[in-house]
Design a protein around this motif. Sequence first.
Motif, PDB file in Angstrom:
ATOM      1  N   LYS A 175     -19.708 -10.480  19.036  1.00 49.41           N
ATOM      2  CA  LYS A 175     -18.467  -9.428  18.415  1.00 49.41           C
ATOM      3  C   LYS A 175     -18.873  -8.917  16.824  1.00 49.41           C
ATOM      4  N   GLU A 176     -19.177  -9.527  15.678  1.00 53.74           N
ATOM      5  CA  GLU A 176     -19.508  -8.978  14.717  1.00 53.74           C
ATOM      6  C   GLU A 176     -20.620  -8.271  14.486  1.00 53.74           C
TER       7      GLU A 176
ATOM      8  N   ASN B 144     -22.707 -17.132  19.197  1.00 54.97           N
ATOM      9  CA  ASN B 144     -22.266 -17.051  19.782  1.00 54.97           C
ATOM     10  C   ASN B 144     -20.895 -15.743  19.855  1.00 54.97           C
ATOM     11  N   LYS B 145     -20.236 -16.368  20.790  1.00 52.02           N
ATOM     12  CA  LYS B 145     -19.622 -14.901  21.351  1.00 52.02           C
ATOM     13  C   LYS B 145     -18.710 -14.001  19.888  1.00 52.02           C
ATOM     14  N   ALA B 146     -18.288 -14.793  18.902  1.00 48.02           N
ATOM     15  CA  ALA B 146     -17.353 -13.943  17.208  1.00 48.02           C
ATOM     16  C   ALA B 146     -19.283 -13.010  16.513  1.00 48.02           C
ATOM     17  N   GLU B 147     -19.900 -14.416  16.576  1.00 43.02           N
ATOM     18  CA  GLU B 147     -21.444 -13.572  15.917  1.00 43.02           C
ATOM     19  C   GLU B 147     -21.579 -11.962  16.712  1.00 43.02           C
TER      20      GLU B 147
END
Length: 81
Positions: free
Chosen positions: A56-57, A51-54
Amino acid sequence: MSIKKFIESVKLSLGLKKFEERGKRRSIKRLLAKLNSRKKILHNISKKRLNKAELKELIEEREIISLQIKKGEKILHRLDS
């Protein structure tokens, strides 16, 4: 950045607990090898499943590893000179 600080920061980011420091040059070469392998692993992760958060990380971690590799190569070059 001093050599000891660089080694400590890389050990912390890679999660190494039992890392023996014998010689500065040798230690930095081993850490660079581990950083490069970590970078290859992160590069091969399927981005479609994240997903977007993962995602980004993942991108941030790759950038941090890239910076650490550059710093390590600079220190190694300085030691070789």
